[in-house]
Motif scaffolding. Structure first.
Motif, PDB file in Angstrom:
ATOM      1  N   PRO A  97       0.839  -1.201   0.000  1.00 40.77           N
ATOM      2  CA  PRO A  97       0.000   0.000   0.000  1.00 40.77           C
ATOM      3  C   PRO A  97       0.871   1.247   0.000  1.00 40.77           C
ATOM      4  O   PRO A  97       1.960   1.254   0.587  1.00 40.77           O
ATOM      5  N   ASN A  98       0.394   2.313  -0.629  1.00 37.12           N
ATOM      6  CA  ASN A  98       1.232   3.507  -0.758  1.00 37.12           C
ATOM      7  C   ASN A  98       1.561   4.156   0.580  1.00 37.12           C
ATOM      8  O   ASN A  98       2.587   4.834   0.703  1.00 37.12           O
ATOM      9  N   ASP A  99       0.743   3.937   1.619  1.00 37.65           N
ATOM     10  CA  ASP A  99       1.030   4.604   2.885  1.00 37.65           C
ATOM     11  C   ASP A  99       2.264   4.022   3.587  1.00 37.65           C
ATOM     12  O   ASP A  99       2.730   4.581   4.571  1.00 37.65           O
ATOM     13  N   ARG A 100       2.806   2.919   3.072  1.00 38.35           N
ATOM     14  CA  ARG A 100       4.042   2.342   3.636  1.00 38.35           C
ATOM     15  C   ARG A 100       5.283   2.816   2.890  1.00 38.35           C
ATOM     16  O   ARG A 100       6.401   2.465   3.270  1.00 38.35           O
ATOM     17  N   LEU A 101       5.087   3.592   1.836  1.00 40.81           N
ATOM     18  CA  LEU A 101       6.220   3.952   0.979  1.00 40.81           C
ATOM     19  C   LEU A 101       7.276   4.752   1.727  1.00 40.81           C
ATOM     20  O   LEU A 101       8.476   4.512   1.565  1.00 40.81           O
ATOM     21  N   GLY A 102       6.857   5.706   2.551  1.00 42.42           N
ATOM     22  CA  GLY A 102       7.826   6.523   3.278  1.00 42.42           C
ATOM     23  C   GLY A 102       8.730   5.696   4.173  1.00 42.42           C
ATOM     24  O   GLY A 102       9.942   5.941   4.247  1.00 42.42           O
ATOM     25  N   GLN A 103       8.159   4.704   4.850  1.00 42.50           N
ATOM     26  CA  GLN A 103       8.966   3.834   5.710  1.00 42.50           C
ATOM     27  C   GLN A 103      10.018   3.099   4.891  1.00 42.50           C
ATOM     28  O   GLN A 103      11.175   2.988   5.310  1.00 42.50           O
ATOM     29  N   LEU A 104       9.599   2.587   3.747  1.00 39.71           N
ATOM     30  CA  LEU A 104      10.520   1.833   2.901  1.00 39.71           C
ATOM     31  C   LEU A 104      11.649   2.710   2.381  1.00 39.71           C
ATOM     32  O   LEU A 104      12.819   2.301   2.370  1.00 39.71           O
TER      33      LEU A 104
END
Length: 409
Positions: A97-104
């Motif tokens: 999901p895009n909301d995990r992109l920052g963490q990655l």
């Protein structure tokens, strides 16, 4: 030797991993021009059958390579955790999901795209492009653009009845998750409908949450009053049975429930965008969170060019249309959204209408969202249940904003 690595990386379009972990990881054993390519692909649960056929088509379309691609099912919501835990053992291409992109990105676990970015920008919805982008750089290939929508029984409501919250709840019973986990996902966008910000206007400012503004207090006040509205019914896992029994006649729902509603209501199934509501400053469209699933490339892949090529193919309009037909996934690609298989479907039409700036807001991608989720649900549920009284709303929101905002050192 380090200078040599940097020179090679520059030629490949790969940047060296920085100390903050936000740039690419460069590996000395990276393979760029090779005939034999071994890749691992993580797709979401219960989607392996469809994507194995897609991968076979991809391999046939590239006879110049000997591809060995393993397709495994892995819960997309856990992909970021699994990739960060052991990136070298993780898939070369994975869905998240895009909301995990920052963490990655902050963990240095996802590959910044060096190809296909112009095509992604031209061929997908603007919000899906934003979803694939973090701090101005692109890291993902959008494959969906989805939000919730309103489903209703046409025997109870006319099309005019469902245009406003007041009309809707005067005519029949509306089911909303108000008392359980997941209330935060449904109600948070209403603050933004009324003019507040979650992590700033673009969702990337950790110090930009304004839920404790006067307009934020209005939303909390409006929410607290719902407990006295007999036509607003708390539902969650029992949503379908509540509709079937007549306990509710409409619901704020998602695509995961669409097949059951189609079977249950048949020709009496109505679907449309969320209604308007007056939270205290005039009628505004009730927003929902918009999300986009992304295919990302592992920063530690040994085959970055092939991995990007595969991800690009997985998110092509043809494959997205097939995913809609086989899996019910709403496409992000503009061409796929215009395909007759999509346009003739009422649920898809409603979701496509919802995924515009008027009706939805992109779920922020910054790592601080992890903290946000830890606090929002309790605030909303306790207000609805009356555990937090109106005189406490301002102080509650002040504390909430403090808790979800990083403290400057």
């Amino acid at each position: 030797m380090k200078k040599l690595f940097i020179l090679i990386a520059a030629v490949l379009g790969v940047t060296v991993l920085s100390s903050c972990g936000t740039a690419q990881a460069y590996q000395p054993d990276i393979h760029v021009h090779t005939k034999d390519v071994t890749l691992k692909l993580w797709v979401d649960l219960n989607q392996g059958t469809y994507y194995r056929k897609v991968v076979q088509d991809f391999e046939k379309a590239h006879p110049d390579k000997n591809y060995h691609i393993t397709v495994l099912e892995s819960e997309s919501g856990q992909a970021s955790t699994n990739v960060q835990k052991d990136p070298e053992a993780a898939a070369d291409v994975f869905i998240t999901p895009n909301d995990r992109l920052g963490q990655l990105v902050e963990a240095g676990a996802v590959y910044q795209l060096t190809k296909y970015t112009s095509g992604i920008k031209a061929n997908n919805t603007p919000t899906a492009v934003r979803a694939a982008t973090y701090k101005g750089k692109m890291y993902g290939f959008p494959t969906t653009a989805e939000s919730m929508f309103l489903v209703y029984d046409k025997r109870k409501f006319s099309a005019a009845d469902v245009t406003s919250f007041a009309k809707l709840t005067a005519k029949g019973k509306l089911g909303i998750n108000l008392q359980e986990a997941g209330a935060d996902y449904r109600e948070t966008p209403w603050f933004i409908s009324n003019g507040s910000y979650l992590y700033g206007k673009n969702g990337e400012d950790p110090y930009g949450t304004t839920f404790n503004s006067a307009k934020g207090v209005q939303v909390l006040t409006w929410l607290g009053k719902l407990q006295h509205n007999k036509n607003v019914v708390p539902v969650n896992a029992d949503e379908i049975s509540a509709m079937q029994s007549g306990k509710i006649n409409a619901a704020l729902t998602g695509t995961w429930n669409a097949p059951t509603y189609k079977q249950m209501l048949g020709k009496n199934m109505g679907v449309t965008v969320y209604p308007t509501a007056d939270f205290g400053s005039g009628a505004v469209p009730m927003k929902a969170f918009e999300g986009s699933n992304l295919y990302c490339v592992n920063a530690f892949t040994k085959y970055p060019l092939d991995a990007m090529q595969l991800a690009n193919y997985l998110t092509s309009p043809k494959v997205q249309v097939g995913a809609f037909q086989a899996l019910g996934k709403i496409p992000s690609a503009l061409a796929a959204r215009r395909d007759p298989a999509v346009t003739k479907d009422p649920v898809a039409k409603a979701v496509i209408a919802m995924t515009t700036a008027k009706h939805s807001v992109l779920m922020p991608e910054i790592p601080e969202m992890n903290v946000f989720w830890q606090h929002m649900n309790a605030v909303l549920v306790d207000v609805y249940n009356g555990k937090i009284q109106p005189a406490q709303y301002q102080a509650t929101l002040d504390k909430f904003v403090h808790d979800v905002t990083p403290q400057k050192k």
